[in-house]
Design a protein around this motif. Structure first.
Motif, mmCIF file in Angstrom:
data_model
loop_
_atom_site.group_PDB
_atom_site.id
_atom_site.type_symbol
_atom_site.label_atom_id
_atom_site.label_comp_id
_atom_site.label_asym_id
_atom_site.label_seq_id
_atom_site.Cartn_x
_atom_site.Cartn_y
_atom_site.Cartn_z
ATOM 1 N N VAL A 1 0.848 -1.187 0.000
ATOM 2 C CA VAL A 1 0.000 0.000 0.000
ATOM 3 C C VAL A 1 0.883 1.236 0.000
ATOM 4 O O VAL A 1 2.007 1.208 0.535
ATOM 5 C CB VAL A 1 -0.953 -0.016 1.210
ATOM 6 N N GLN A 2 0.394 2.313 -0.597
ATOM 7 C CA GLN A 2 1.151 3.562 -0.610
ATOM 8 C C GLN A 2 1.044 4.271 0.733
ATOM 9 O O GLN A 2 0.064 4.073 1.464
ATOM 10 C CB GLN A 2 0.625 4.469 -1.719
ATOM 11 N N PRO A 3 2.020 5.093 1.058
ATOM 12 C CA PRO A 3 1.923 5.886 2.291
ATOM 13 C C PRO A 3 0.619 6.683 2.322
ATOM 14 O O PRO A 3 0.200 7.244 1.303
ATOM 15 C CB PRO A 3 3.146 6.812 2.208
ATOM 16 N N GLY A 4 -0.009 6.696 3.486
ATOM 17 C CA GLY A 4 -1.301 7.352 3.631
ATOM 18 C C GLY A 4 -2.487 6.448 3.349
ATOM 19 O O GLY A 4 -3.634 6.825 3.624
ATOM 20 N N GLY A 5 -2.215 5.273 2.838
ATOM 21 C CA GLY A 5 -3.286 4.341 2.501
ATOM 22 C C GLY A 5 -3.752 3.527 3.691
ATOM 23 O O GLY A 5 -3.309 3.725 4.831
ATOM 24 N N SER A 6 -4.657 2.593 3.405
ATOM 25 C CA SER A 6 -5.270 1.771 4.451
ATOM 26 C C SER A 6 -5.236 0.301 4.076
ATOM 27 O O SER A 6 -5.243 -0.054 2.893
ATOM 28 C CB SER A 6 -6.727 2.187 4.676
ATOM 29 N N LEU A 7 -5.194 -0.531 5.097
ATOM 30 C CA LEU A 7 -5.336 -1.971 4.956
ATOM 31 C C LEU A 7 -6.121 -2.495 6.138
ATOM 32 O O LEU A 7 -6.086 -1.902 7.230
ATOM 33 C CB LEU A 7 -3.973 -2.674 4.924
ATOM 34 N N ARG A 8 -6.784 -3.603 5.943
ATOM 35 C CA ARG A 8 -7.489 -4.266 7.033
ATOM 36 C C ARG A 8 -7.026 -5.712 7.126
ATOM 37 O O ARG A 8 -7.164 -6.476 6.174
ATOM 38 C CB ARG A 8 -8.998 -4.238 6.815
ATOM 39 N N MET B 1 -5.981 -0.498 9.619
ATOM 40 C CA MET B 1 -4.797 0.352 9.619
ATOM 41 C C MET B 1 -4.999 1.492 8.633
ATOM 42 O O MET B 1 -5.147 1.254 7.425
ATOM 43 C CB MET B 1 -3.562 -0.473 9.243
ATOM 44 N N ASN B 2 -5.034 2.704 9.138
ATOM 45 C CA ASN B 2 -5.202 3.896 8.318
ATOM 46 C C ASN B 2 -3.955 4.764 8.403
ATOM 47 O O ASN B 2 -3.130 4.607 9.309
ATOM 48 C CB ASN B 2 -6.413 4.691 8.780
ATOM 49 N N SER B 3 -3.838 5.685 7.468
ATOM 50 C CA SER B 3 -2.707 6.618 7.447
ATOM 51 C C SER B 3 -1.382 5.875 7.588
ATOM 52 O O SER B 3 -0.519 6.256 8.391
ATOM 53 C CB SER B 3 -2.853 7.658 8.567
ATOM 54 N N LEU B 4 -1.233 4.850 6.801
ATOM 55 C CA LEU B 4 -0.043 4.007 6.923
ATOM 56 C C LEU B 4 1.217 4.757 6.537
ATOM 57 O O LEU B 4 1.209 5.605 5.629
ATOM 58 C CB LEU B 4 -0.208 2.749 6.072
ATOM 59 N N LYS B 5 2.297 4.421 7.236
ATOM 60 C CA LYS B 5 3.599 5.044 7.023
ATOM 61 C C LYS B 5 4.612 3.962 6.623
ATOM 62 O O LYS B 5 4.427 2.793 6.955
ATOM 63 C CB LYS B 5 4.066 5.715 8.311
ATOM 64 N N PRO B 6 5.675 4.365 5.953
ATOM 65 C CA PRO B 6 6.703 3.363 5.605
ATOM 66 C C PRO B 6 7.227 2.599 6.821
ATOM 67 O O PRO B 6 7.546 1.412 6.705
ATOM 68 C CB PRO B 6 7.798 4.210 4.958
ATOM 69 N N VAL C 1 4.564 -0.738 3.114
ATOM 70 C CA VAL C 1 4.090 0.613 2.827
ATOM 71 C C VAL C 1 5.184 1.327 2.046
ATOM 72 O O VAL C 1 6.251 1.627 2.604
ATOM 73 C CB VAL C 1 3.740 1.367 4.117
ATOM 74 N N ALA C 2 4.924 1.565 0.776
ATOM 75 C CA ALA C 2 5.951 2.165 -0.083
ATOM 76 C C ALA C 2 5.288 2.834 -1.269
ATOM 77 O O ALA C 2 4.207 2.440 -1.697
ATOM 78 C CB ALA C 2 6.932 1.103 -0.561
#
Length: 121
Positions: free
Chosen positions: A12-19, A82-87, A119-120
């Motif tokens: 997922v890209q930075p700022g994205g979300s996963l569950r 998981m929201n606002s994901l960071k590297p 996250v990248a």
């Protein structure tokens, strides 16, 4: 023997979300606390979040306000939104469960096999 199976990891890209989801195989009567941990290469496994059977949750400071743990006791399933994901959230995420009981067995704890979250850009 009961095993925990995670799903939902990925890139997922930075700022994205996963569950992430985690459910046990086999028949379960009850599970006490459930949780999520993560491990980066060369580092120790660290706590991300835990939730009791009553729904009380705790979080690592690094994920507060961004991650939400929840569980469905009827399905014995735990989730991690998981929201606002960071590297720096990149890691293998592991599901855990404490004090599992079922037909003819009792286990002090169990771990899932892990699911990769990257996250990248």
């Amino acid at each position: 023997q009961v095993q925990l199976v995670e799903s939902g990891g990925g890139l997922v890209q930075p700022g994205g979300s996963l569950r992430l989801s985690c459910a046990p195989t086999g028949s379960i009567f009850s599970i006490n606390a459930m949780g999520w941990y993560r491990q980066c290469p060369g580092k120790q496994r660290e706590l991300v979040a835990t939730i009791t059977s009553g729904g009380s949750a705790t979080y690592a400071d690094s994920v507060k306000g961004r991650f939400t743990i929840s569980r469905d006791n009827a399905k014995n399933t735990v989730y991690l939104q998981m929201n606002s994901l960071k590297p720096e959230d990149t890691a293998v995420y592991y599901c855990s469960a404490e004090r599992l009981t079922g037909p003819g067995y009792s286990m002090s704890g169990a771990w899932g096999q892990g699911t990769q979250v990257t996250v990248a850009s």
